[in-house]
Design an enzyme around this catalytic site. Sequence first.
Site: not given
Ligand code: FAD
Length: 499
Positions: A16, A92, A434
Amino acid sequence: METLEFDYCVVGGGGAGAVLARALTEQVGGTVALLEIGPSDAGRDEVLDFRRYREVPAGELGRRIPIVQPPRGNGRFSYPISRVLGGSTSQNTCIWFRPPASDFADWQAAGAKGWGPEEISPHFDALEKRIHVETEASDLDSHRILFDAARDAGFKRIEFSAPFDEGIGRYRMSKSGHLRQSSSVAFLRPDDSLPKNLAILTGTAVERVLISPDGRAGAVATNRGTIGARREIILCAGALETPKLLMLSGIGPADELRRFAIPVRRDLPGVGRHLLDHPAACVNVAARGPLARDDVWNYAGVLFARVEPDAAWPDIEIQLGPELFEQQTGPAGYPGSPFGFAAYFTVNRARSEGRLALASPDHRADLAVDPAYFTDPDGYDMRIMVGGVRRARRLFATPAMAGWVGAELAPGSDCETDERIEDFIRETATTGYHPAGTCRMGSVGDPTSVVDPALNIIGISGLRVADASIMPTMVSVNIAPTCMMIGHRAASLIAADSR
Ligand SMILES: Cc1cc2nc3c(=O)[nH]c(=O)nc-3n(C[C@H](O)[C@H](O)[C@H](O)COP(=O)(O)OP(=O)(O)OC[C@H]3O[C@@H](n4cnc5c(N)ncnc54)[C@H](O)[C@@H]3O)c2cc1C
């Protein structure tokens, strides 16, 4: 220590956050800082080359958070998180689905006003203009027969590029050949195309948000000093790290914060509660002989089906491949085989709600993560899982598979009654990767809401959340595109408020 100040600080450059930072920069006049704890993914072949997708969760860019041991059932798995630009979209498996309209109708009904199917659709369109999504094609017999098995079981062939319902289709993936299309690749490249008002500060660990006693968030404490935000701070650290940052900043269940002597800025009991996921399990069968395999992505296709006939939309997603899924069945003692087929399935709208709790006031400590699978009061999640085992067995018993499959390895043909299947599920269920819902969006009067429908933290000014945490209910498919949509829509909401 540096003293930096921007108009907006986006914390976390993941699924995001990277999308939000770019879209926000294009829509507001002020300066935007993207604060990411990990390094850039630029030049990192293990991230950018999809063929190496298994390496990131195991390497220095990934971390695993163990779960709280359940009183009964599988306590062996952990939640992988990634610390690199792109976040989990940099590790992912790139599976790309748009959720059905019914999911967002449910979001609206749960108090997320303005997040209905019509409102969110343009944001998915905008993502798909920028992110290359392609359909996998394989002509291996070992893949083809799984499609034939679905046909024999009465499922039609479907395309996932348009709205769909029950049926089997080929994977759509956010990649271009072997090149991963993470949020970072799609929204933060090339460097020289980035707007001048966007600063990307990698290696910046946000430790907490600094909130004045009158409830205004104006800066973040980081490993490189305090960074000020003249207008807003937006937390995008993911469903596990965002609620942790809130609690460390004094926003969360007051009694828990006091236990760690954290000054309470806002008592919000919903922070860290309502942890949603797609619990996963599998059926493994041995193959009668060697199977041709695709060395990179060896799953053949995805089947969506209804276990409960009156479900609004298919309630189970089954991924089929000519390869055993032994991550949990192996350690649980189920036999393997050199060649075999797996049906890996997840409960699309799982209802159990886990919770996260601080284990320490130290920002470097992990949270206590309790997924609480199969605790929903009417046993819905387990019913769907049992249905998944029975549907998988039906597929492997079709004429198309005759001559190909041998013995069932897990749960095994002696596991027949619902009770025995339930035991197998409890013993081997794992995360579908997820986690979501831990800072639930809802109406301001609802005591379980953490953010309002404009993503503002209730009762605090200058602070929003935009990531997987805000989901009021689970979406029925893999969640990365929805997380990116949340980032994209957040930019529009913030820009509208800034005018
Ligand atoms: C192994 C795996 C496989 C997956 N496969 C799929 C798939 O094939 N298709 C699909 O749709 N979904 C998949 N997912 C799920 C999907 O990728 C995630 O749900 C999605 O990316 C979450 O987005 P987000 O922005 O909420 O968090 P994230 O993408 O996790 O981003 C969080 C960010 O915040 C940063 N951060 C954390 N704490 C701090 C801090 N204190 N200070 C500064 N930065 C910080 C992290 O480094 C990271 O860059 C998968 C997930 C995993 C783990």
